[in-house]
Design an enzyme around this catalytic site. Structure first.
Site, short mmCIF file in Angstrom:
data_model
loop_
_atom_site.label_atom_id
_atom_site.label_comp_id
_atom_site.label_asym_id
_atom_site.label_seq_id
_atom_site.Cartn_x
_atom_site.Cartn_y
_atom_site.Cartn_z
N ASP A 1 28.24 51.93 34.58
CA ASP A 1 27.79 52.40 35.89
C ASP A 1 28.47 53.73 36.21
O ASP A 1 29.52 54.08 35.66
CB ASP A 1 28.14 51.39 36.97
CG ASP A 1 27.39 50.07 36.78
OD1 ASP A 1 26.26 50.13 36.24
OD2 ASP A 1 27.93 49.02 37.16
N HIS B 1 24.05 54.65 30.56
CA HIS B 1 23.90 54.11 31.92
C HIS B 1 23.40 52.68 31.92
O HIS B 1 23.40 52.01 32.96
CB HIS B 1 22.95 55.00 32.73
CG HIS B 1 23.31 55.09 34.18
ND1 HIS B 1 24.15 54.19 34.80
CD2 HIS B 1 22.96 55.99 35.14
CE1 HIS B 1 24.28 54.51 36.07
NE2 HIS B 1 23.57 55.60 36.31
#
Length: 441
Positions: A416, A412
């Site tokens: 995204d 992450h």
């Protein structure tokens, strides 16, 4: 009795030491020639060490996880006779020092005396026991009565007798011995097998309080270290999507039914690999290595797909290099070759490294949903779950379809949630309309 010393063998050119990763025996075990005693691991492979002789394990020279130099003492076996001459100078055999170390008969007589049992000379008779014990001498047997030995007392027998008893499923603690100091002979085993006592197995529930300590070593230690790094450094996001693979399964069955003899049977994975290559061409930032120490993303043009593979030793990840340059059958052939090498323990370091993205699958037991751990330092891993026939609403009625979930994890820090979702959706589209995998756009 004699002793046979087994040293850490030369397990490969340029190898100076090896880590003990598994013991197949323990002290007191009886072994036959060519029986595997231990497994050791180098940077290149795991090697099994067989026994060159029959005997009883007297000493183990290392704990699991210890690194032992080539040529260092590793295992000592007690063997019958005067011992066996070492082969090619790689193993040392020495005769036991009977003056310095009392033999088993002397030890047994001393134990009997300490318990207050009167015994004659061991070479002439057997120690006299209590009225509840089996009272035997040469030529005299008492059948149907179990032998009662003192708590912790071990029956006296040669390695050959112990091995024979173990293979026959006989507990030597229940066998009376007619040899010196109650030593159990082959003749005693013959009598026991013919007329002996058979203890009944106890039935019912019982509490278990033992705790086994297992050393984390070898490949398992390396896996643990890498997984810990991945989870501690990478903030994972996992995205799950279901895929209708009915058409893909029909295509796979048709290709397998008409394939050439020199081609392997197609599994689902080569199709997933081809879809992954096509999706990466549109979303190249998923095919990357993140150097978080330097703050750099290394985005690769070549697609090197790691395939998580379960072996007897643990999880390894052989790599199909340049999947973008292989067709469906090429991926299948290389996938089969690497899987066989990994399971046999012959995969090279080059074949187990250099991946830029990984696929993980548990096949038919793949579960409904998984949360794959990213193969550090990659930024994405694609998880394939098992195929199940489920009822699917087509707008008018429910129809049976072959459905499969994709469970994929992403770094992450780099990927995204939106990017992760559209990447998986693209793979879903390709797998549900498999002709699109093979059409140039």
């Amino acid at each position: 009795m004699g002793e046979h010393l087994i040293k850490m063998p030369d397990v490969g050119e340029g190898i100076a030491e090896a880590e003990v990763v598994e013991w197949h025996v323990k002290v007191g075990d009886l072994v036959r020639e060519d029986m595997v005693l231990a497994a050791v691991m180098t940077d290149k492979a795991t090697v099994e060490i067989p026994s060159p002789v029959d005997g009883e394990v007297a000493w183990l020279g290392a704990q699991i996880g210890e690194v032992v130099a080539i040529g260092s003492p590793l295992i000592r076996l007690t063997v019958e006779g005067e011992g066996i001459a070492p082969a090619s100078g790689k193993a040392e055999v020495r005769t036991a020092n009977k003056q310095a170390q009392p033999d088993a008969v002397t030890d047994a007589i001393a134990a009997e005396t300490a318990r207050g049992v009167v015994a004659d000379h061991p070479a002439k008779s057997v120690a006299r026991r209590g009225p509840d014990d089996a009272r035997r001498s040469a030529g005299q047997q008492l059948y149907g009565v179990p032998v009662r030995r003192a708590e912790g007392e071990k029956p006296i027998a040669s390695p050959a007798v112990r091995l024979r008893a173990r293979e026959a499923g006989i507990d030597l603690r229940q066998v009376s011995g007619t040899g010196p100091a109650g030593r159990i002979t082959h003749e005693d085993l013959d009598v026991y097998i013919t007329h002996g006592w058979r203890t009944a197995k106890a039935h019912g529930l019982a509490q278990k309080t033992s705790v086994e300590q297992i050393k984390v070593a070898g490949l398992r230690r390396k896996i643990a270290e890498k997984m810990a790094i991945s989870k501690s450094r990478i903030p994972h996001i996992t995205y799950v999507e279901e895929v209708d693979v009915t058409a893909l399964e029909d295509l796979r069955a048709a290709l397998n039914s008409s394939k050439r003899a020199d081609r392997p049977k197609l599994t689902l994975l080569p199709f997933v690999m081809q879809a992954l290559v096509k999706a990466i061409a549109e979303y190249p930032h998923l095919n990357a290595i993140y150097d978080d120490d330097a703050g750099l993303i290394h985005q690769h043009s070549g697609v090197h797909i790691g395939i998580a593979t379960q072996t007897k030793a643990g999880l390894v990840v052989p790599v199909v290099q340049h999947a973008e340059g292989r067709d469906l059958w090429g991926c299948a052939i290389e996938l089969n070759r690497l899987a066989e090498a990994a399971k046999a323990g012959t995969a090279t370091r080059e074949e187990l490294g250099g991946s830029t993205i990984t696929i993980t699958s548990l096949g038919a037991i793949g579960g409904i949903v998984t949360t794959p751990v990213i193969n550090y330092p990659e930024v994405a891993i694609l998880g394939v779950n098992k195929i199940m026939v489920r009822p699917v609403w087509d707008g008018a009625t429910f129809i049976p379809r072959k459905m499969m979930n994709l469970s994929s994890s992403f770094d992450h820090r780099v990927i995204d949630g939106w990017d992760a979702a559209i990447f998986v959706q693209r793979i879903k589209t390709l797998l549900e309309s498999p002709a699109m995998i093979f059409v140039e756009t």
